[in-house]
Design a protein around this motif. Structure first.
Motif, short mmCIF file in Angstrom:
data_model
loop_
_atom_site.label_atom_id
_atom_site.label_comp_id
_atom_site.label_asym_id
_atom_site.label_seq_id
_atom_site.Cartn_x
_atom_site.Cartn_y
_atom_site.Cartn_z
N SER A 99 -1.08 9.06 2.12
CA SER A 99 -0.89 7.89 2.10
C SER A 99 -2.36 7.00 2.83
O SER A 99 -2.61 5.93 2.91
CB SER A 99 -0.08 7.02 3.07
N HIS A 159 -3.40 3.27 2.06
CA HIS A 159 -2.37 2.28 1.47
C HIS A 159 -1.42 3.12 0.34
O HIS A 159 -1.29 2.11 -0.11
CB HIS A 159 -2.32 0.78 1.32
N GLY A 160 -1.79 4.13 0.08
CA GLY A 160 -0.86 5.33 -0.80
C GLY A 160 -1.87 4.50 -1.76
O GLY A 160 -0.94 4.94 -3.43
N TYR A 181 -1.02 7.55 -4.90
CA TYR A 181 0.29 7.84 -5.67
C TYR A 181 1.00 6.56 -6.66
O TYR A 181 1.40 7.15 -7.58
CB TYR A 181 1.34 7.17 -4.93
N HIS A 182 0.50 5.29 -6.23
CA HIS A 182 0.28 4.23 -7.60
C HIS A 182 -1.00 5.23 -8.96
O HIS A 182 0.12 4.25 -10.16
CB HIS A 182 -0.38 3.37 -7.06
N TYR A 240 10.01 6.32 -2.00
CA TYR A 240 9.65 5.46 -1.89
C TYR A 240 8.52 4.26 -2.44
O TYR A 240 7.99 3.54 -3.11
CB TYR A 240 9.78 4.06 -0.74
N GLU A 241 7.80 5.89 -1.82
CA GLU A 241 5.97 5.16 -3.11
C GLU A 241 5.98 5.53 -4.41
O GLU A 241 5.19 4.69 -4.74
CB GLU A 241 4.85 6.40 -2.09
N CYS A 242 6.87 6.11 -4.19
CA CYS A 242 6.89 6.47 -5.93
C CYS A 242 7.46 4.95 -7.00
O CYS A 242 7.35 4.81 -7.71
CB CYS A 242 7.78 8.01 -6.46
N HIS A 253 7.28 2.04 -5.35
CA HIS A 253 6.52 1.07 -5.05
C HIS A 253 5.38 1.45 -5.89
O HIS A 253 5.08 -0.15 -7.11
CB HIS A 253 5.34 0.83 -3.48
N GLY A 254 5.00 2.15 -6.41
CA GLY A 254 3.67 2.79 -7.25
C GLY A 254 3.99 2.38 -8.48
O GLY A 254 3.51 1.96 -9.82
N ARG A 268 11.47 -2.19 -4.08
CA ARG A 268 10.44 -1.61 -3.88
C ARG A 268 9.37 -1.87 -5.58
O ARG A 268 8.50 -1.46 -4.94
CB ARG A 268 10.42 0.13 -3.27
#
Length: 182
Positions: free
Chosen positions: A87, A90-91, A94-95, A135-137, A139-140, A171
């Motif tokens: 992360s 700010h991650g 992943y994005h 959740y990162e996925c 958001h990405g 998300r």
């Protein structure tokens, strides 16, 4: 540079772009330079150590997008590249993975095959040992939607609308709006 401390080197390279206001693709060039000199985990570690400095904090999120795209280009695997991410910044890592993956699958935004990939790439919450990664996925995906639509907000939101429920969609929307604001 020979004998230069790695954290100082990273700060100095980022400072060049910071002082230039990020013009002429400077951050993309710095990301390319870092990806040639360090592996992804090492670069993220160096950013984590220096994230509180303005020259890093201001745009390391953007740089981690580029770094993750480069890593994905090498291994062509979302899970393998996600395993290298964290992360930091700010991650953004992943994005960038999802941006590169969906761009590689994109033939047409209207194509059902692309839509199917968009809806399935993150899998299900139960597929993850840490809910944060799911959740990162999601958001990405919102960031990736903006990337593959060339920053078209309505088209990107429509891609998020394809997802199964309002919680998951929200998300994705958050990634669209974050990318839109930058």
């Amino acid at each position: 540079q020979n004998g230069e401390n790695k954290t100082t080197y990273v700060r100095n390279q980022m400072a060049i772009c910071y002082q230039q206001g990020g013009k002429d693709g400077c951050y993309k060039q710095v990301a390319h330079l870092f990806s040639q000199q360090f592996n992804l985990k090492e670069t993220l570690s160096l950013f984590a150590q220096t994230e509180n400095y303005p020259e890093i904090f201001v745009r390391c999120h953007e740089v981690t997008h580029y770094l993750a795209r480069a890593e994905f280009a090498k291994n062509q695997s979302v899970p393998a590249t996600f395993a290298e991410c964290n992360s930091t910044c700010h991650g953004g890592c992943y994005h960038g993975v999802l941006e590169a993956h969906l761009k590689s699958k994109q033939t047409s935004l209207l194509g059902s095959q692309f839509h199917q990939e968009f809806m399935s790439v993150c899998g299900h919450l139960s597929d993850y040992t840490k809910p944060l990664l799911f959740y990162e996925c999601l958001h990405g995906l919102g960031h990736a939607a903006m990337f593959v639509t060339d920053m078209e907000l309505p088209q990107s939101l429509a891609l998020c609308d394809l997802l199964s429920d309002s919680t998951i969609q929200s998300r994705c929307y958050s990634g669209v709006f974050m990318e839109n604001s930058s």
